[in-house]
Design an enzyme around this catalytic site. Structure first.
Site, mmCIF file in Angstrom:
data_model
loop_
_atom_site.group_PDB
_atom_site.id
_atom_site.type_symbol
_atom_site.label_atom_id
_atom_site.label_comp_id
_atom_site.label_asym_id
_atom_site.label_seq_id
_atom_site.Cartn_x
_atom_site.Cartn_y
_atom_site.Cartn_z
ATOM 1 N N HIS A 16 35.686 34.036 43.589
ATOM 2 C CA HIS A 16 34.500 34.639 42.973
ATOM 3 C C HIS A 16 33.243 34.297 43.780
ATOM 4 C CE1 HIS A 16 36.979 34.299 39.055
ATOM 5 N NE2 HIS A 16 36.890 35.597 39.321
ATOM 6 N N LYS A 40 39.964 38.461 23.493
ATOM 7 C CA LYS A 40 40.554 37.709 24.597
ATOM 8 C C LYS A 40 40.244 36.222 24.439
ATOM 9 C CE LYS A 40 40.602 38.064 29.665
ATOM 10 N NZ LYS A 40 40.210 38.920 30.775
ATOM 11 N N ARG A 89 41.884 42.536 45.289
ATOM 12 C CA ARG A 89 42.744 41.587 45.994
ATOM 13 C C ARG A 89 44.104 42.195 46.310
ATOM 14 N NH1 ARG A 89 43.069 37.398 41.485
ATOM 15 N NH2 ARG A 89 43.216 39.435 40.479
ATOM 16 N N SER A 126 42.095 32.989 38.387
ATOM 17 C CA SER A 126 41.687 31.981 37.405
ATOM 18 C C SER A 126 42.886 31.441 36.637
ATOM 19 C CB SER A 126 40.664 32.580 36.439
ATOM 20 O OG SER A 126 39.500 32.917 37.136
HETATM 21 N N1 COA Z 1 38.581 35.888 43.371
HETATM 22 C C1 COA Z 1 39.387 35.239 42.523
HETATM 23 N N2 COA Z 1 39.881 35.783 41.416
HETATM 24 C C2 COA Z 1 39.524 37.036 41.129
HETATM 25 C C3 COA Z 1 38.693 37.770 41.962
HETATM 26 C C4 COA Z 1 38.213 37.140 43.132
HETATM 27 N N3 COA Z 1 37.418 37.765 43.992
HETATM 28 N N4 COA Z 1 38.532 38.999 41.443
HETATM 29 C C5 COA Z 1 39.252 39.023 40.317
HETATM 30 N N5 COA Z 1 39.847 37.843 40.132
HETATM 31 C C6 COA Z 1 40.777 37.480 39.067
HETATM 32 C C7 COA Z 1 40.214 36.721 37.914
HETATM 33 O O1 COA Z 1 40.189 35.346 38.192
HETATM 34 C C8 COA Z 1 41.216 37.073 36.835
HETATM 35 O O2 COA Z 1 42.373 36.285 37.012
HETATM 36 P P1 COA Z 1 43.365 35.921 35.827
HETATM 37 O O3 COA Z 1 43.758 37.208 35.189
HETATM 38 O O4 COA Z 1 44.433 35.234 36.532
HETATM 39 O O5 COA Z 1 42.597 35.044 34.904
HETATM 40 C C9 COA Z 1 41.588 38.505 37.154
HETATM 41 O O6 COA Z 1 41.258 38.684 38.492
HETATM 42 C C10 COA Z 1 40.868 39.581 36.409
HETATM 43 O O7 COA Z 1 39.773 39.041 35.799
HETATM 44 P P2 COA Z 1 38.306 39.585 35.735
HETATM 45 O O8 COA Z 1 37.757 39.872 37.075
HETATM 46 O O9 COA Z 1 37.551 38.612 34.943
HETATM 47 O O10 COA Z 1 38.448 40.970 35.047
HETATM 48 P P3 COA Z 1 38.929 41.358 33.634
HETATM 49 O O11 COA Z 1 40.053 42.286 33.820
HETATM 50 O O12 COA Z 1 39.106 40.203 32.742
HETATM 51 O O13 COA Z 1 37.673 42.212 33.161
HETATM 52 C C11 COA Z 1 35.439 42.696 32.547
HETATM 53 C C12 COA Z 1 36.495 41.606 32.819
HETATM 54 C C13 COA Z 1 34.259 42.004 31.901
HETATM 55 C C14 COA Z 1 34.996 43.317 33.854
HETATM 56 C C15 COA Z 1 36.043 43.795 31.650
HETATM 57 O O14 COA Z 1 36.706 43.203 30.564
HETATM 58 C C16 COA Z 1 35.008 44.741 31.119
HETATM 59 O O15 COA Z 1 34.522 45.604 31.809
HETATM 60 N N6 COA Z 1 34.646 44.586 29.827
HETATM 61 C C17 COA Z 1 33.666 45.380 29.158
HETATM 62 C C18 COA Z 1 34.291 46.432 28.258
HETATM 63 C C19 COA Z 1 34.135 47.810 28.861
HETATM 64 O O16 COA Z 1 33.103 48.195 29.342
HETATM 65 N N7 COA Z 1 35.216 48.549 28.836
HETATM 66 C C20 COA Z 1 35.264 49.839 29.419
HETATM 67 C C21 COA Z 1 35.468 49.692 30.896
HETATM 68 S S1 COA Z 1 36.627 50.816 31.436
#
Ligand code: COA
Length: 165
Positions: A16, A40, A89, A126
């Site tokens: 991140h 979640k 990724r 994560s």
């Molecule tokens: N480096 C390390 N890890 C990364 C990364 C990076 N550059 N990019 C993504 N990840 C990982 C995260 O650590 C996480 O890992 P895990 O699943 O093992 O814990 C995974 O990728 C995905 O996590 P995250 O990036 O937090 O995305 P998410 O799928 O949980 O989504 C939001 C989070 C907030 C973006 C999403 O829930 C959201 O948009 N919510 C709002 C609701 C909304 O608007 N919905 C309509 C949209 S279509």
């Protein structure tokens, strides 16, 4: 250009931070935003995740940290952001992100921009960090030095209290 970099950051990782640092050089303003999803269950509390991100971005004047509940597009509009930033990724990320990007574009007109993490950052996640920390193994290779020991202690304490119940 002002962008939102949303995520759960449970916990923030070197992957991140790598994206945030690159974004801070590419864009005028970056808002790192923790999405709160009541459905979640996260390991770290929102306040802890905000504090870790604040620590990591302290030396970046064009980066702010925030959180939101509800739609990302709505939050982005309220903050007058012109784009959403995500990282890609793996192929699995691509499939999922494509859907999110299209939905956000349709709902709000906002474009999603992507950065590819470089080399070793591609395989950090994560959930991997949470697993390693809970087993008491070192997380230093995956979590920025400034927060690594606090993240490790917090996750181990959570794991111990989960197991004592
Ligand atoms: N480096 C390390 N890890 C990364 C990364 C990076 N550059 N990019 C993504 N990840 C990982 C995260 O650590 C996480 O890992 P895990 O699943 O093992 O814990 C995974 O990728 C995905 O996590 P995250 O990036 O937090 O995305 P998410 O799928 O949980 O989504 C939001 C989070 C907030 C973006 C999403 O829930 C959201 O948009 N919510 C709002 C609701 C909304 O608007 N919905 C309509 C949209 S279509």
């Amino acid at each position: 250009m002002k962008v939102i970099y949303p995520g759960t950051f449970d916990p923030p990782t070197k992957g991140h931070l790598h994206i945030i640092e690159r974004a801070s050089h590419l864009f005028d303003e970056v808002i790192v935003a923790i999405g709160i999803d009541p459905e979640k269950k996260t390991s770290l509390k929102l306040e802890q995740r905000l504090q870790f991100l604040e620590t990591l971005t302290k030396g970046m004047p064009n980066v702010t940290v925030s959180s939101f509940e509800g739609l990302l597009g709505q939050f982005a509009k309220e903050h007058r952001a012109q784009g959403i930033l995500r990282s890609l990724r793996t192929f699995q990320d691509y499939e999922r992100e494509k859907t999110f990007a299209e939905m956000n574009k349709t709902m709000t007109g906002l474009e999603t921009l992507f950065l590819f993490p470089e080399g070793p950052y591609q395989s950090i996640s994560s959930s991997l960090v949470r697993d390693i920390a809970k087993k008491g193994e070192p997380i230093a290779p995956f979590v920025p030095e400034a927060i690594a020991s606090e993240v490790a202690e917090t996750l181990r304490a959570i794991f111990r209290s989960d197991h004592s119940q």
